[in-house]
Motif scaffolding. Structure first.
Motif, PDB file in Angstrom:
ATOM      1  N   GLY A 267       0.798  -1.217   0.000  1.00 39.04           N
ATOM      2  CA  GLY A 267       0.000   0.000   0.000  1.00 39.04           C
ATOM      3  C   GLY A 267       0.832   1.269   0.000  1.00 39.04           C
ATOM      4  N   LYS A 268       2.135   1.154   0.240  1.00 35.58           N
ATOM      5  CA  LYS A 268       3.009   2.319   0.201  1.00 35.58           C
ATOM      6  C   LYS A 268       3.479   2.574  -1.229  1.00 35.58           C
ATOM      7  N   THR A 269       3.850   3.811  -1.492  1.00 41.89           N
ATOM      8  CA  THR A 269       4.338   4.169  -2.818  1.00 41.89           C
ATOM      9  C   THR A 269       5.844   3.937  -2.906  1.00 41.89           C
ATOM     10  N   ILE A 270       6.332   3.926  -4.140  1.00 39.02           N
ATOM     11  CA  ILE A 270       7.763   3.752  -4.375  1.00 39.02           C
ATOM     12  C   ILE A 270       8.547   4.885  -3.717  1.00 39.02           C
ATOM     13  N   GLU A 271       8.019   6.083  -3.805  1.00 38.76           N
ATOM     14  CA  GLU A 271       8.705   7.234  -3.223  1.00 38.76           C
ATOM     15  C   GLU A 271       8.838   7.091  -1.712  1.00 38.76           C
ATOM     16  N   GLU A 272       7.798   6.630  -1.044  1.00 38.90           N
ATOM     17  CA  GLU A 272       7.846   6.454   0.407  1.00 38.90           C
ATOM     18  C   GLU A 272       8.880   5.413   0.799  1.00 38.90           C
ATOM     19  N   ILE A 273       8.929   4.320   0.063  1.00 39.46           N
ATOM     20  CA  ILE A 273       9.880   3.248   0.384  1.00 39.46           C
ATOM     21  C   ILE A 273      11.312   3.720   0.174  1.00 39.46           C
ATOM     22  N   GLU A 274      11.556   4.387  -0.949  1.00 40.43           N
ATOM     23  CA  GLU A 274      12.915   4.825  -1.252  1.00 40.43           C
ATOM     24  C   GLU A 274      13.394   5.875  -0.256  1.00 40.43           C
ATOM     25  N   ASP A 275      12.489   6.737   0.179  1.00 43.64           N
ATOM     26  CA  ASP A 275      12.882   7.768   1.141  1.00 43.64           C
ATOM     27  C   ASP A 275      13.116   7.178   2.529  1.00 43.64           C
ATOM     28  N   ASP A 276      12.227   6.273   2.943  1.00 43.12           N
ATOM     29  CA  ASP A 276      12.308   5.723   4.301  1.00 43.12           C
ATOM     30  C   ASP A 276      13.434   4.720   4.452  1.00 43.12           C
ATOM     31  N   ASP A 277      13.693   3.934   3.425  1.00 41.08           N
ATOM     32  CA  ASP A 277      14.616   2.802   3.566  1.00 41.08           C
ATOM     33  C   ASP A 277      15.903   2.977   2.782  1.00 41.08           C
ATOM     34  N   GLN A 278      16.158   4.189   2.247  1.00 46.32           N
ATOM     35  CA  GLN A 278      17.418   4.466   1.587  1.00 46.32           C
ATOM     36  C   GLN A 278      17.705   3.426   0.508  1.00 46.32           C
ATOM     37  N   ALA A 279      16.754   3.262  -0.392  1.00 44.65           N
ATOM     38  CA  ALA A 279      16.885   2.227  -1.408  1.00 44.65           C
ATOM     39  C   ALA A 279      16.470   2.773  -2.766  1.00 44.65           C
ATOM     40  N   THR A 280      16.958   2.111  -3.811  1.00 46.74           N
ATOM     41  CA  THR A 280      16.534   2.411  -5.175  1.00 46.74           C
ATOM     42  C   THR A 280      15.832   1.176  -5.729  1.00 46.74           C
ATOM     43  N   ILE A 281      14.601   1.339  -6.148  1.00 45.58           N
ATOM     44  CA  ILE A 281      13.818   0.231  -6.681  1.00 45.58           C
ATOM     45  C   ILE A 281      13.843   0.311  -8.197  1.00 45.58           C
ATOM     46  N   TYR A 282      14.325  -0.754  -8.847  1.00 51.64           N
ATOM     47  CA  TYR A 282      14.509  -0.757 -10.293  1.00 51.64           C
ATOM     48  C   TYR A 282      13.355  -1.427 -11.034  1.00 51.64           C
ATOM     49  N   LEU A 283      12.707  -2.405 -10.389  1.00 54.49           N
ATOM     50  CA  LEU A 283      11.682  -3.168 -11.100  1.00 54.49           C
ATOM     51  C   LEU A 283      10.715  -3.779 -10.102  1.00 54.49           C
ATOM     52  N   ILE A 284       9.453  -3.908 -10.504  1.00 54.55           N
ATOM     53  CA  ILE A 284       8.438  -4.569  -9.678  1.00 54.55           C
ATOM     54  C   ILE A 284       7.937  -5.784 -10.444  1.00 54.55           C
ATOM     55  N   LEU A 285       7.992  -6.955  -9.811  1.00 49.68           N
ATOM     56  CA  LEU A 285       7.460  -8.190 -10.396  1.00 49.68           C
ATOM     57  C   LEU A 285       6.124  -8.477  -9.732  1.00 49.68           C
ATOM     58  N   ARG A 286       5.051  -8.434 -10.501  1.00 47.28           N
ATOM     59  CA  ARG A 286       3.697  -8.623  -9.964  1.00 47.28           C
ATOM     60  C   ARG A 286       2.978  -9.662 -10.818  1.00 47.28           C
ATOM     61  N   ASP A 287       2.704 -10.821 -10.216  1.00 45.55           N
ATOM     62  CA  ASP A 287       2.104 -11.941 -10.949  1.00 45.55           C
ATOM     63  C   ASP A 287       2.993 -12.263 -12.154  1.00 45.55           C
ATOM     64  N   ASP A 288       2.454 -12.122 -13.358  1.00 47.48           N
ATOM     65  CA  ASP A 288       3.245 -12.403 -14.562  1.00 47.48           C
ATOM     66  C   ASP A 288       3.728 -11.130 -15.245  1.00 47.48           C
ATOM     67  N   LEU A 289       3.635 -10.001 -14.543  1.00 43.94           N
ATOM     68  CA  LEU A 289       3.989  -8.712 -15.136  1.00 43.94           C
ATOM     69  C   LEU A 289       5.298  -8.190 -14.564  1.00 43.94           C
ATOM     70  N   SER A 290       6.014  -7.439 -15.385  1.00 39.40           N
ATOM     71  CA  SER A 290       7.198  -6.695 -14.948  1.00 39.40           C
ATOM     72  C   SER A 290       6.867  -5.220 -15.099  1.00 39.40           C
ATOM     73  N   ILE A 291       6.884  -4.487 -13.987  1.00 39.69           N
ATOM     74  CA  ILE A 291       6.433  -3.102 -13.966  1.00 39.69           C
ATOM     75  C   ILE A 291       7.610  -2.187 -13.671  1.00 39.69           C
ATOM     76  N   LEU A 292       7.776  -1.172 -14.508  1.00 40.31           N
ATOM     77  CA  LEU A 292       8.790  -0.161 -14.235  1.00 40.31           C
ATOM     78  C   LEU A 292       8.239   0.794 -13.190  1.00 40.31           C
ATOM     79  N   PRO A 293       8.924   0.967 -12.078  1.00 35.07           N
ATOM     80  CA  PRO A 293       8.371   1.757 -10.974  1.00 35.07           C
ATOM     81  C   PRO A 293       8.372   3.257 -11.264  1.00 35.07           C
ATOM     82  N   GLN A 294       7.281   3.912 -10.866  1.00 32.47           N
ATOM     83  CA  GLN A 294       7.176   5.362 -10.858  1.00 32.47           C
ATOM     84  C   GLN A 294       7.093   5.816  -9.399  1.00 32.47           C
TER      85      GLN A 294
END
Length: 313
Positions: A267-294
């Motif tokens: 339920g959190k956004t990519i921006e919240e995760i990257e800011d809180d956890d000092q991380a860079t998210i490159y790709l999201i794997l969801r079911d059979d899809l590969s999603i480029l994160p915004q």
């Protein structure tokens, strides 16, 4: 006040001390209710029936209050839909149905068998408690990931059961008409044999039936091993890849890693995760899809994110 109450009754919120206390309180209440339910079945403890009834009334009353609170605050649980739909969604959800089935039997005559059976539903409260923590998350994630393979293996078991039951009925019916009365009798035998339970109340007596039973018993070992192996492999894969975001800050990840999204971060956004956890998210794997994160992409439960730490080590 409603939002504060919602945060308190939400199980698994480790950051809220009052919520943690509520988790412990409701856990003790559930166990007390279940223990009393078991103790009431002992004739030797009949002299404590009054105390058992008092404890049962108190615990059921607590469940009723909690149930009302959860309906009242359902809008915060499903913020993306209207309040009426959110409450209806909760009522038909697993948690809502279990809560209702826990309360309903106490409101009717206990003499009816169906209401006595419904009292078993209160045990499933324990699933709701454990669902918010890591142990149950691992189980549900593995079952969700491997659902297609598990369904396929169970279909194989079902086909073997039907085939073996019909074969055994054809061979043994004339020799044991009272035992193998119909195909269902053969189905009961095939279930106990294929699943290696071996109750022994129904067994073949003809030579051909016994030969078939040996073959079917060996097939049963393999049939049970298929879903067991799938689930076991899923657990190994899960623990090898799992590095939850809850302990991500303390993990030195110098290379790209795959991380499962648990319920705490769903339920959190990519921006919240990257800011809180000092991380860079490159790709999201969801079911059979590969999603480029915004930046505004919302993570969902059981997503797999390809991530790398941005902290200097």
């Amino acid at each position: 006040m409603k939002e504060k109450l919602f945060n308190i009754i939400q199980i698994g919120d480790r950051s809220n001390q009052i919520s943690r206390f509520f988790d412990i309180f409701i856990t003790v209440t559930i166990f007390a209710n279940i223990v009393v339910t078991f103790m009431e079945t002992f004739q030797e403890l009949a002299f404590l029936s009054t105390w058992f009834r008092v404890i049962e009334v108190i615990t059921i009353s607590i469940f009723c209050v909690e149930y009302i609170f959860r309906i009242w605050t359902a809008g915060y649980l499903y913020p993306e839909i209207s309040l009426c739909r959110a409450r209806l969604h909760f009522l038909i959800s697993f948690d809502g149905i279990i809560d209702l089935l826990t309360i309903v039997p106490a409101s009717f005559l206990s003499g009816f068998v169906i209401f006595r059976m419904l009292r078993v539903a209160r045990i499933f409260h324990l699933f709701r408690l454990n669902a918010k923590y890591d142990s149950f998350n691992v189980i549900t994630t593995v079952l969700y990931e491997k659902k297609n393979q598990i369904i396929s293996s169970l279909f194989i078991v079902l086909v073997l059961m039907l085939a073996s039951s019909l074969c055994m009925y054809s061979v043994e019916h004339n020799a044991q008409p009272a035992v193998f009365q119909n195909a269902f009798s053969g189905l009961w035998w095939s279930m106990s044999t294929l699943l290696t339970v071996g109750y022994g109340d129904i067994y073949p007596i003809t030579p051909l039936g016994r030969i078939m039973a040996i073959v079917i018993a060996y097939l049963g070992v393999g049939a049970v091993a298929i879903p067991t192996g799938i689930i076991s492999a899923g657990f190994v894969e899960q623990y090898q890849r799992k590095s939850t975001l809850s302990n991500f800050r303390n993990t030195d990840i110098k290379e790209i890693a795959e991380i499962f999204v648990d319920k705490q971060y769903a339920g959190k956004t990519i921006e919240e995760i990257e800011d809180d956890d000092q991380a860079t998210i490159y790709l999201i794997l969801r079911d059979d899809l590969s999603i480029l994160p915004q930046k505004d992409t919302v993570l969902k439960l059981n997503d797999i994110i390809v991530v790398r730490s941005t902290e200097e080590t």
